[in-house]
Design a protein around this motif. Structure first.
Motif, PDB file in Angstrom:
ATOM      1  N   GLU A 294      13.489  -7.945  21.992  1.00  0.00           N
ATOM      2  CA  GLU A 294      14.943  -7.917  20.380  1.00  0.00           C
ATOM      3  C   GLU A 294      12.931  -8.057  19.213  1.00  0.00           C
ATOM      4  O   GLU A 294      13.536  -7.448  18.024  1.00  0.00           O
ATOM      5  N   GLU A 295      12.166  -9.458  18.902  1.00  0.00           N
ATOM      6  CA  GLU A 295      11.868  -9.078  18.201  1.00  0.00           C
ATOM      7  C   GLU A 295      10.876  -8.184  17.912  1.00  0.00           C
ATOM      8  O   GLU A 295      10.517  -6.774  16.879  1.00  0.00           O
ATOM      9  N   ASN A 296       9.827  -7.435  19.645  1.00  0.00           N
ATOM     10  CA  ASN A 296      10.040  -5.676  18.734  1.00  0.00           C
ATOM     11  C   ASN A 296      10.188  -4.490  18.526  1.00  0.00           C
ATOM     12  O   ASN A 296      10.180  -3.659  17.248  1.00  0.00           O
ATOM     13  N   ASP A 297      11.738  -4.082  18.708  1.00  0.00           N
ATOM     14  CA  ASP A 297      12.995  -3.434  18.343  1.00  0.00           C
ATOM     15  C   ASP A 297      13.093  -3.969  16.467  1.00  0.00           C
ATOM     16  O   ASP A 297      12.830  -2.877  15.618  1.00  0.00           O
ATOM     17  N   ILE A 298      13.098  -5.368  16.417  1.00  0.00           N
ATOM     18  CA  ILE A 298      13.154  -5.493  15.078  1.00  0.00           C
ATOM     19  C   ILE A 298      11.889  -5.276  13.961  1.00  0.00           C
ATOM     20  O   ILE A 298      11.667  -4.272  12.603  1.00  0.00           O
ATOM     21  N   LEU A 299      10.743  -5.313  14.289  1.00  0.00           N
ATOM     22  CA  LEU A 299       9.227  -4.987  13.789  1.00  0.00           C
ATOM     23  C   LEU A 299       9.115  -3.345  14.249  1.00  0.00           C
ATOM     24  O   LEU A 299       9.164  -2.986  12.529  1.00  0.00           O
ATOM     25  N   LYS A 300      10.172  -2.624  15.604  1.00  0.00           N
ATOM     26  CA  LYS A 300       9.916  -0.925  14.952  1.00  0.00           C
ATOM     27  C   LYS A 300      10.574  -0.573  12.971  1.00  0.00           C
ATOM     28  O   LYS A 300      10.469   0.561  13.269  1.00  0.00           O
ATOM     29  N   LYS A 301      12.218  -1.095  13.271  1.00  0.00           N
ATOM     30  CA  LYS A 301      13.169  -1.107  12.589  1.00  0.00           C
ATOM     31  C   LYS A 301      12.155  -1.193  11.263  1.00  0.00           C
ATOM     32  O   LYS A 301      12.424  -0.256  10.581  1.00  0.00           O
ATOM     33  N   TRP A 302      11.667  -2.584  10.524  1.00  0.00           N
ATOM     34  CA  TRP A 302      11.095  -2.891   9.914  1.00  0.00           C
ATOM     35  C   TRP A 302       9.822  -1.445   9.546  1.00  0.00           C
ATOM     36  O   TRP A 302       9.768  -1.384   8.389  1.00  0.00           O
ATOM     37  N   GLN A 303       8.958  -1.066  11.079  1.00  0.00           N
ATOM     38  CA  GLN A 303       8.211  -0.218  10.282  1.00  0.00           C
ATOM     39  C   GLN A 303       8.771   0.869  10.687  1.00  0.00           C
ATOM     40  O   GLN A 303       8.473   1.722   9.052  1.00  0.00           O
ATOM     41  N   ARG A 304      10.032   1.445  10.514  1.00  0.00           N
ATOM     42  CA  ARG A 304      10.243   2.817   9.916  1.00  0.00           C
ATOM     43  C   ARG A 304      11.092   2.682   8.746  1.00  0.00           C
ATOM     44  O   ARG A 304      10.968   2.968   8.227  1.00  0.00           O
ATOM     45  N   PHE A 305      11.793   1.902   8.322  1.00  0.00           N
ATOM     46  CA  PHE A 305      11.793   1.429   7.149  1.00  0.00           C
ATOM     47  C   PHE A 305      10.798   1.371   6.069  1.00  0.00           C
ATOM     48  O   PHE A 305      11.009   2.165   4.691  1.00  0.00           O
ATOM     49  N   GLN A 306       9.519   0.709   6.119  1.00  0.00           N
ATOM     50  CA  GLN A 306       8.464   0.374   5.095  1.00  0.00           C
ATOM     51  C   GLN A 306       7.875   2.366   5.162  1.00  0.00           C
ATOM     52  O   GLN A 306       7.795   2.561   4.371  1.00  0.00           O
ATOM     53  N   ALA A 307       8.186   2.859   6.605  1.00  0.00           N
ATOM     54  CA  ALA A 307       7.449   4.716   6.640  1.00  0.00           C
ATOM     55  C   ALA A 307       8.623   5.301   5.729  1.00  0.00           C
ATOM     56  O   ALA A 307       8.297   6.031   4.649  1.00  0.00           O
ATOM     57  N   GLU A 308       9.537   4.886   5.792  1.00  0.00           N
ATOM     58  CA  GLU A 308      10.401   5.638   4.872  1.00  0.00           C
ATOM     59  C   GLU A 308      10.651   5.324   3.620  1.00  0.00           C
ATOM     60  O   GLU A 308      10.600   6.059   2.019  1.00  0.00           O
ATOM     61  N   GLU A 309      10.126   4.118   3.343  1.00  0.00           N
ATOM     62  CA  GLU A 309      10.251   3.575   1.908  1.00  0.00           C
ATOM     63  C   GLU A 309       8.381   4.175   0.934  1.00  0.00           C
ATOM     64  O   GLU A 309       8.937   4.469  -0.129  1.00  0.00           O
ATOM     65  N   ARG A 310       8.087   4.368   2.156  1.00  0.00           N
ATOM     66  CA  ARG A 310       6.344   5.099   1.491  1.00  0.00           C
ATOM     67  C   ARG A 310       7.155   6.603   1.505  1.00  0.00           C
ATOM     68  O   ARG A 310       6.371   7.464   0.056  1.00  0.00           O
ATOM     69  N   HIS A 311       7.912   7.585   1.582  1.00  0.00           N
ATOM     70  CA  HIS A 311       7.965   8.444   1.860  1.00  0.00           C
ATOM     71  C   HIS A 311       9.083   8.670   0.883  1.00  0.00           C
ATOM     72  O   HIS A 311       8.473  10.397   0.251  1.00  0.00           O
ATOM     73  N   LYS A 312       9.419   7.986   0.388  1.00  0.00           N
ATOM     74  CA  LYS A 312      10.142   8.053  -0.784  1.00  0.00           C
ATOM     75  C   LYS A 312       9.638   7.971  -2.107  1.00  0.00           C
ATOM     76  O   LYS A 312      10.194   8.902  -3.489  1.00  0.00           O
ATOM     77  N   GLY A 313       8.463   6.936  -2.224  1.00  0.00           N
ATOM     78  CA  GLY A 313       7.723   7.025  -3.313  1.00  0.00           C
ATOM     79  C   GLY A 313       7.485   7.950  -3.778  1.00  0.00           C
ATOM     80  O   GLY A 313       6.694   8.674  -4.659  1.00  0.00           O
ATOM     81  N   ILE A 314       6.248   8.747  -1.804  1.00  0.00           N
ATOM     82  CA  ILE A 314       5.780  10.320  -2.552  1.00  0.00           C
ATOM     83  C   ILE A 314       6.331  10.927  -3.008  1.00  0.00           C
ATOM     84  O   ILE A 314       6.121  12.202  -3.849  1.00  0.00           O
ATOM     85  N   GLY A 315       7.509  11.142  -2.702  1.00  0.00           N
ATOM     86  CA  GLY A 315       8.961  12.573  -3.198  1.00  0.00           C
ATOM     87  C   GLY A 315       8.887  12.896  -4.537  1.00  0.00           C
ATOM     88  O   GLY A 315       9.350  13.619  -4.541  1.00  0.00           O
ATOM     89  N   SER A 316       8.897  11.059  -5.262  1.00  0.00           N
ATOM     90  CA  SER A 316       9.666  11.715  -6.298  1.00  0.00           C
ATOM     91  C   SER A 316       8.851  11.938  -7.194  1.00  0.00           C
ATOM     92  O   SER A 316       7.451  11.621  -7.049  1.00  0.00           O
TER      93      SER A 316
END
Length: 113
Positions: free
Chosen positions: A91-113
């Protein structure tokens, strides 16, 4: 994950997220600082959540019992504990994977603007 209020840039965490963070920080093999760092929150925030949890503000029953000593456990009890630990780690691993995806999406949004 966290949602921003309008106006201020303060994050709002779900009750479930807070409770899981508190429970993880109470485990003997984890420190509060490590849990806070893994969840990317400030240790003082985790400490406040722990206090609120102790006071029963999260609607959870207060648990002031000390954990059982790890003395003589039957093989079946030990197996149950190991299975529970595996589930917690998955469960902890799943949460960390989700958090990593969230961070990557946020970085991608920041680059695209």
């Amino acid at each position: 994950m966290p949602a921003y209020k309008t106006g201020k840039r303060t994050q709002q965490y779900s009750l479930e997220f807070k409770i899981k963070a508190v429970l993880w920080s109470h485990e003997s093999h984890r420190s509060s600082k490590d849990v806070a760092q893994a969840l990317d929150i400030h240790p003082f925030m985790l400490s406040r959540w722990r206090k609120e949890y102790r006071e029963g503000k999260y609607g959870m029953p207060q648990n002031n019992k000390a954990p059982k000593p790890a003395g003589k456990l039957k093989a079946q009890d030990e197996l149950q504990q190991l299975k529970k630990r595996i589930a917690e780690l998955e469960e902890e691993n799943d949460i960390l994977k989700k958090w990593q995806r969230f961070q990557a999406e946020e970085r991608h949004k920041g680059i695209g603007s």
